[in-house]
Design an enzyme around this catalytic site. Sequence first.
Site, PDB file in Angstrom:
ATOM      1  CG  HIS A  53      -1.814  -1.082   1.268  1.00 41.70           C
ATOM      2  ND1 HIS A  53      -2.816  -1.454   0.346  1.00 41.70           N
ATOM      3  CD2 HIS A  53      -1.920  -1.997   1.972  1.00 41.70           C
ATOM      4  CE1 HIS A  53      -3.598  -2.511   0.479  1.00 41.70           C
ATOM      5  NE2 HIS A  53      -3.038  -3.161   1.573  1.00 41.70           N
ATOM      6  CG  ASP A  67      -4.685  -1.315   4.768  1.00 38.92           C
ATOM      7  OD1 ASP A  67      -4.091  -0.946   5.740  1.00 38.92           O
ATOM      8  OD2 ASP A  67      -5.382  -2.315   4.762  1.00 38.92           O
TER       9      ASP A  67
END
Length: 373
Positions: free
Chosen positions: A96, A270
Amino acid sequence: MIIGIPKEIKPDEYRVSLIPGGVEEMLKHGHTVLVEKGAGLGSSISDQDYEKAGAQLIGNPGDIYKYAQFIMKVKEPMPEEYHLLKEDQIIFTFFHFAASKKLTDAILQANVIAIAYETIRDENGRHPILTPMSEVAGRMSIQAGAKYLEKPMHGRGILLGGVPGVAPAEVVIIGGGVVGTNAAKVAAGFGARVTILDIHMDRLRYLDDIMPKNVITLMSNIQNIRERVADADLLIGAVLIEGARAPHVVTKDMVKTMKAGAVIIDVAIDQGGCIETSRPTTHGNPVYTECNVIHYCVTNIPGAVGCTSTQALANVTLPYAMELVNKGYERAARENPAIMRGINAVKGKITNQAVAEAFGMDYNSLLLSSLSI
């Protein structure tokens, strides 16, 4: 190849990246597997289970990184691990990147090969590694929302399904992908009134066909979002743009129109979060209140159910891991486009366009084109 399985050190992360069955599979192909002691305990996997499978138990995480050519994790390396990364090492995990410039810089400086679970995408456009964790996160978002709507948690004191003679809660889900669909299934099962908003008409038609009658679908546009957010008792943010930072589809002004004690669960946190008032939280300190609305923005929601999540993750990561360790990342990427899409950085260069755009960095497509068939 020497495979390293470190213990996850992100707060309240109980998953582990490889189960004993995966160790056995790797050993069958002549590889060596180093597992940090205690790595599986959060998922009810003992050190003895790993030993029986043939893994070598290592007490010092530094030795895992020192000797392993291939590091397999669940979550991104933490700052305490940055200095352990070794040049030319392959790191296979959820990254991420677009949510963290600090992490991106650290990975580039380490000159490793970063292969991100979340950008592995098959020929049908699906994300096979991200999907089971999105299923878990979507279902857990409703569990968490139901809990924090309770008055002792400073919520509105609303029961999701209501009771005869009392209206159920209004649950609004922005994003009709895997997270949103699973959230809707659980919320509908509780008896809530559920609205799913998405930008894709074909997806809305599909959801309209499969969902029960207490779920309605709406086109995701600013007017519909504004109106539905104001009505929501529970708002689920479930927006995903592969590799990129999530856009703020819900503004602070919209949050201000919500009822006092309403709850926001931003599953997109995220990737930076899709709600302007969201900021990352942990399982140890999961919520905060802003604009009189409770925000739950835990960055590793599936980590709380380590036993379930580890098994679900291992089901989908092992085949890709086997390709990578058996063939090396270059050949594996040439032969499997899904793996090529997972390569986000190679030896100090960004090879994922969305990540490069997130930080205004150079996108190095030539590195990947040299691997193309």
